[in-house]
Design an enzyme around this catalytic site. Sequence first.
Site: not given
Length: 382
Positions: A183, A185, A209, A235, A285
């Site tokens: 991830d 982020h 991700e 997400e 998510h």
Amino acid sequence: MKIKDLELFTLPPRWLFLKVSTDDGCVGWGEPIVEGQAGTVRGAVEDMADFLIGRDPRHIEDIWQTLFRARFYRGGPVMMSAIAGLNQALWDLKGKYHGVPVYDLLGGKVRDRIQVYAGLSGDSPAEVAAQAQQRKDEGLRAVKMGAVNTVHYMDSFQHIDEAVARVAAVRGQVGNDFSIAVDFHGKVHKPMAKMLIRELEPYHLMFVEEPILPMHNESLRDIKRSTTIPIATGERMYSRWDFKTILAEGSVDIIQPDVSHAGGISEVVRIAAMAEAYDVALAPHCPLGPIALAACIQVDAVAYNALIQEQSLGLHYNQSADLLDYLADPSVFDYKDGFVSIPIGPGLGITLDEDKIRAASDHGLRWRNPSLRRTDGSVAEW
């Protein structure tokens, strides 16, 4: 049957539960939350009451359209999360009213179980490798880990080396028959994202991700074309309209709408169907609580392109309470061979411990995500 009351419960570690009650005693539960903004979403849910009290809760789609369209301003994390939690509660209520799981009301399940993954934390290769081994010992077959900490638009190659070292340690620990996702982020900007993804190629990742912030999704196609690693995002995207461009442009391999942020069960089912038309997989998510996870699994049950499900058991955020703590029967989320069975109970398929929820609820609880700074003093992405 008419909606009589909305009750909200702010709960540790960082969750918000919603109970919808009717005049004839029917009840449904939802989880409307923006992590770190529970009070803001609580206010948005309370504002919805004027549109809800006295309505027949079984008119789920008309209520969704009313809350989305009739208030003129629409979209965004707060309003869509408020709608999401209510939508979950209405589906839960309607399923209980008819004595069937939500997935039966959505056309019936297409699978009996869904694979789950767990999140890892830790800064050193040894820490994340040990956590990955623990998850493997617990029977899971997949994990997700962070990529970097605080980085600038262009930063030293040391950050890339450190990220690669952590991934290499996990891969070396768990072997090749175990899935690893990384991830980003949204912390990594495009110039570094492409370099980091290239260096991670040898570790055969399940997906990367949020390689860039969703506000820069126009760059996703360029990133996707530069790698063989599947690209996942979603997400921080809140409706089918947020997803339509990246699907049409072929910019993503896996979408990750959050059933507590993206308009609830109704909207995520629609998003999943859109994605299936583009041969894109669904991996909802869900680093949240038991209601959110139950709602995700109802979507997984009916979405043919559902790939894997995130869940928060043992997540590092869950320090004062964990995924199973507010359930009357925690066994509904028992994991076996890396999978969780689709619940067969009515509604969302879970039974909550309402006494425990009421005892733990505290609207003064104010969880906040960390506020980070780069080495030059500027604000860093979390």
